[in-house]
Design a protein around this motif. Sequence first.
Motif, PDB file in Angstrom:
ATOM      1  N   VAL A 147       0.619  -1.110   0.023  1.00 13.13           N
ATOM      2  CA  VAL A 147      -0.190  -0.096   0.001  1.00 13.13           C
ATOM      3  C   VAL A 147       0.948   1.208  -0.027  1.00 13.13           C
ATOM      4  N   ILE A 192       1.274   3.100  -2.952  1.00 13.05           N
ATOM      5  CA  ILE A 192       0.075   3.641  -3.547  1.00 13.05           C
ATOM      6  C   ILE A 192      -0.253   4.950  -2.798  1.00 13.05           C
ATOM      7  N   GLN A 193       0.408   5.206  -2.086  1.00 11.05           N
ATOM      8  CA  GLN A 193       0.146   6.426  -1.043  1.00 11.05           C
ATOM      9  C   GLN A 193       0.636   7.654  -1.726  1.00 11.05           C
ATOM     10  N   SER A 194       0.542   7.741  -3.064  1.00 15.19           N
ATOM     11  CA  SER A 194       0.985   8.969  -3.723  1.00 15.19           C
ATOM     12  C   SER A 194       2.714   9.069  -3.586  1.00 15.19           C
ATOM     13  N   LYS A 195       3.372   8.034  -3.676  1.00 17.48           N
ATOM     14  CA  LYS A 195       4.791   7.968  -3.466  1.00 17.48           C
ATOM     15  C   LYS A 195       5.648   8.880  -4.666  1.00 17.48           C
ATOM     16  N   THR A 196       5.108   8.159  -5.885  1.00 17.15           N
ATOM     17  CA  THR A 196       5.953   8.762  -7.049  1.00 17.15           C
ATOM     18  C   THR A 196       4.892   9.180  -8.188  1.00 17.15           C
ATOM     19  N   ILE A 197       5.369  10.061  -9.177  1.00 19.27           N
ATOM     20  CA  ILE A 197       4.656  10.122 -10.391  1.00 19.27           C
ATOM     21  C   ILE A 197       5.637   9.881 -11.562  1.00 19.27           C
ATOM     22  N   SER A 198       5.467   8.327 -11.745  1.00 21.97           N
ATOM     23  CA  SER A 198       6.232   8.031 -12.845  1.00 21.97           C
ATOM     24  C   SER A 198       6.208   8.576 -14.336  1.00 21.97           C
ATOM     25  N   ILE A 232      -7.983  -5.506  -7.822  1.00 24.17           N
ATOM     26  CA  ILE A 232      -7.283  -4.450  -8.749  1.00 24.17           C
ATOM     27  C   ILE A 232      -6.061  -4.799  -9.312  1.00 24.17           C
ATOM     28  N   ILE A 241      -2.904  -4.375  -7.182  1.00 27.24           N
ATOM     29  CA  ILE A 241      -2.948  -3.229  -6.142  1.00 27.24           C
ATOM     30  C   ILE A 241      -3.818  -3.220  -5.114  1.00 27.24           C
ATOM     31  N   ASN A 242      -4.811  -4.087  -5.242  1.00 22.64           N
ATOM     32  CA  ASN A 242      -5.685  -4.362  -4.232  1.00 22.64           C
ATOM     33  C   ASN A 242      -6.400  -5.617  -4.204  1.00 22.64           C
ATOM     34  N   GLU A 257      -1.364   6.718  -9.272  1.00 21.01           N
ATOM     35  CA  GLU A 257      -0.273   6.804  -8.526  1.00 21.01           C
ATOM     36  C   GLU A 257      -0.433   7.787  -7.459  1.00 21.01           C
ATOM     37  N   HIS A 258      -0.894   8.905  -7.909  1.00 20.10           N
ATOM     38  CA  HIS A 258      -0.583  10.149  -6.919  1.00 20.10           C
ATOM     39  C   HIS A 258      -1.804  11.002  -6.671  1.00 20.10           C
ATOM     40  N   MET A 301      -6.047   9.325   3.265  1.00 19.42           N
ATOM     41  CA  MET A 301      -4.546   8.722   3.278  1.00 19.42           C
ATOM     42  C   MET A 301      -3.468   9.425   3.872  1.00 19.42           C
ATOM     43  N   TYR A 321       3.001   8.714   2.597  1.00 25.70           N
ATOM     44  CA  TYR A 321       3.925   7.446   2.727  1.00 25.70           C
ATOM     45  C   TYR A 321       5.298   7.963   3.485  1.00 25.70           C
ATOM     46  N   ASN A 360      -2.296  12.833   2.468  1.00 26.05           N
ATOM     47  CA  ASN A 360      -2.313  13.349   1.048  1.00 26.05           C
ATOM     48  C   ASN A 360      -3.656  14.138   0.909  1.00 26.05           C
ATOM     49  N   GLN A 378      -6.729  11.954  -1.237  1.00 19.56           N
ATOM     50  CA  GLN A 378      -6.891  10.559  -1.609  1.00 19.56           C
ATOM     51  C   GLN A 378      -7.585   9.870  -0.214  1.00 19.56           C
TER      52      GLN A 378
END
Lengths: 559, 559
Positions: free
Chosen positions: A67, A70-76, A151, A182-183, B339-340, B446, B449, B456, B472
């Motif tokens: 999880v 999915i906590q808004s860690k990155t914007i890839s 998901i 994802i879930n 993602e974010h 949320m 992270y 978030n 989030q």
Amino acid sequence: MSSGPPPDASAEDLAGDLSAATISKKQLKKDARKAEKAEKAAQRQQQQQPQADADDPFAANYGDVPVEEIQSKTISGRVWTEIADLDDAAAGRSVIIRGAAQAIRPVSKKMAFVVLRQSMCTVQCVLVASVDAGVSTQMVRFATSLSKESIVDIEGVVSLPKEPLKATTQQVEIQVRKIYCINRATPTLPINLEDASRSEAEFEKAEQAGEKLVRVGQDTRLNYRAIDLRTPSNQAIFRIQCQVENKFREFLLSKNFVGIHSPKLIAGSSEGGAAVFKLQYNGQPACLAQSPQLYKQMAICGGFERVFEVGPVFRAENSNTHRHLCEFVGLDAEMEIKEHYFEVCDIIDGLFVAIFKHLNENCKKELETINKQYPFEPLKYLEKTLKLTYEEGIQMLKEAGTEIEPMGDLNTEAEKKLGRLVKEKYGTEFFILYRYPLAVRPFYTMPCYDNPAYSNSFDVFIRGEEIISGAQRIHTPELLTKRATECGIDASTIASYIESFSILLHLILISIYGHHCSYGAPPHGGFGVGLERVVMLFCALNNIRKTSLFPRDPQRLVP
Amino acid sequence: MSSGPPPDASAEDLAGDLSAATISKKQLKKDARKAEKAEKAAQRQQQQQPQADADDPFAANYGDVPVEEIQSKTISGRVWTEIADLDDAAAGRSVIIRGAAQAIRPVSKKMAFVVLRQSMCTVQCVLVASVDAGVSTQMVRFATSLSKESIVDIEGVVSLPKEPLKATTQQVEIQVRKIYCINRATPTLPINLEDASRSEAEFEKAEQAGEKLVRVGQDTRLNYRAIDLRTPSNQAIFRIQCQVENKFREFLLSKNFVGIHSPKLIAGSSEGGAAVFKLQYNGQPACLAQSPQLYKQMAICGGFERVFEVGPVFRAENSNTHRHLCEFVGLDAEMEIKEHYFEVCDIIDGLFVAIFKHLNENCKKELETINKQYPFEPLKYLEKTLKLTYEEGIQMLKEAGTEIEPMGDLNTEAEKKLGRLVKEKYGTEFFILYRYPLAVRPFYTMPCYDNPAYSNSFDVFIRGEEIISGAQRIHTPELLTKRATECGIDASTIASYIESFSILLHLILISIYGHHCSYGAPPHGGFGVGLERVVMLFCALNNIRKTSLFPRDPQRLVP
């Protein structure tokens, strides 16, 4: 290539408990204990589930995503493709998709299928263990361990299958390169989506073959609405609903209507008194609006010329029918009339023909999807909407052997029959019946100039069911007083007005008409229609609960 | 050529009686007696009014139209012209217009002016007695006998005036050929529209000149809202409101959002318990939805990916401020996050920049109209919306001498100040403040992270006032349970869930998350905003009651 494991046997069992009609803490606890048991079983199963294997050189290509990721860690910067957009033209492209795992089908240790769903669309994803593709047997095992409705993110290459696919909406496949969960959904869902998505024909076919399929009842569906809504037909129904509202707004805006919002909390206990939800508002008696009627008239009196409103309407009626709700979405309009209330009918004609056309032309996929589970004939309507007088309608019924009190109202049965007769004679299932007897309409309805036993009012029917009611309203205080008196309301003094009506109605009437003397209301008329009914009747669905996201009827207040 | 008779002296007097704060039958009766007296006087006056004169050869060209003629008697095929469309290009054309007589100005026995108003537009109509034009002195007398706000039809020829007109919005005049009164207003209206339409500057100017103008107070306006709504600024405000909603819908639809309607009647007494309107629903305790929050989350869980809702929101708070209402229109959105949660912020950025642009480009006339009565500076915003962290905001305030508890929330004063500081430094009055302390947000928010003390989440500000709140949401049952426990809710067993929460919340939570085990919710987030606040703050109006058609505050439930 039809897919999908057998229906989940425990689903109905678990769901049966939670009947909204008899919701109670006791029952919830019982349900909870049962669910906890199921949950523990699920946890045990989950603990046994294979995770990415450290010894696997391709371990990075699959697994459960923690999880934290999915906590808004990155914007890839990665771009997800919509499953709906996966067509032949995409063949050979590498894509990432996210969806719910609708079906998981192991073929061998080295091969498996996962069907991913996004809204109304599904796509088949193929895993074949191969060093070139970076797919290990462990990865195939991981995929087959996924529970339905989890998901899942899949990266892969779009390919064209050798044979046409039957079980998915999309005609391409995805050759899976990476798969991440994802879930995870619990393996014991209260509703199996395949059960919930079958048509009557499928049930009959199975029965003939001696196969017993699980039926998901209406109450179970509504109890677990957040799962039930995932069926393709539900995805389609509420997209159609959104489009009806959009077209309603778009058309009226193009005709210079202004969208308004009237209050739902109103003073007193409303005019009728019956069928009203009552509450306390800061110590004052209040109720929920049964209609925006008088407020939209005030807006017209306030100079807005043409207004519409889309908003909730509340009816505390104890009607347990296929077509009544205690809360529904009202589409209302009110407009100045220059000369004749047919100006209102013309708006309805243009509006609904535009809505029907829009749905038929722009919502083909949604209509096909609904048709698969709930087959229906397309609505028959004319380019120029048929208008019949109430007397003509009565006469048609009489000639067909149904006698109707000429100055009364039509009952549901007579409406149905008239609908059939009109369809036979005129080839339309959408028509306006106008010039209703004055006695069956509200007292503020404008009488006919040539015969005061009739009124400048109308109802509109789809497939033999009334969906719209409308009329010209009285705009002068003298005539309103006269009509009030005729309706047995002593309107000779304002004081008696206050006794006869609620404070609310009084206040609204004086806002519109002044104290028996006009504030200058222009001639006007309008109509109201229920959004859920339009969708139900356009798609010939058998129950209005199918077209309300979270329906409210006398028995149901949850979820 | 400024026009308009002196303000109606009795207006305020009559209006003062009907204070919504203390509405009672007794008072209504008192008011009624007073009104009846005024009414009788009006009737006497009306009886003395000149009607079409049989001896006048031009008698057919004017008069009161009997109501029978407006009862949908004929469809003449005549085409009415909109006053808004009367421009120089129309000069020389013969037109029919319908409007409210805003001002009537006799010049002599042979000449008079009538200003007709339709929505935000006014046009000057000139009557000059002349045999060629078919205008008699009796007709001029009839015109001058009209009461203000009566509904009037005028047929005439469009002409260009010699000098520019100041008192009307349209720069052409109508040379009247025919004039008919459709509905006479009482001469004693409770609000004089010219009084109600003045700007503060006009009052100050008059005061300096020793002139005393009548001010129409907020309560009087709202008591007689159907008249008050006719002022140009009110016509403009609610057209702006309609456009904000339209653009909101249009933008989100273009981004694949689906419009939904969630129920407003919900079971139990809601999570918070406080600030909730309670009622009985067929014998069950129910309440009015304070937000569509959990329902829009259910829709996401139900597979709709992106949803929005426009609908009423009910708050039983006893907040008597310039920015709180007990019922307002909520604009809500919820969406899957890949993602974010910046994906949500990006939608807000695009959405509001689109709304602001649309208003500035397409509602110039409305904004100018509001500006005339309530002058304001255009909103400053950036093409790409500024995002600041909560910590940065706190730091800015600190540097400007305002110490804020770093893990607390901003109060109204601090928000205002931060708004000023951001405007000075970044040149924008619209910005997003994100990464709020977790402790000041709902438990289903949320956490960040990298630091679970933050979340978030974000708020959005216009002109130093918060208008949007978003975040989030937690999408896994494990984390939700953990957060519930941290918030002091014993979530170790489902049974305790039922004790801790209301049945409603429980049912919704299990719908979203299952019984501590997931039904497969995708990562998601969303936001909510009040329609009335957006309009109020975009136009820098000083009171939210100005942007609600029929406002509901702790004191007001009527009309």
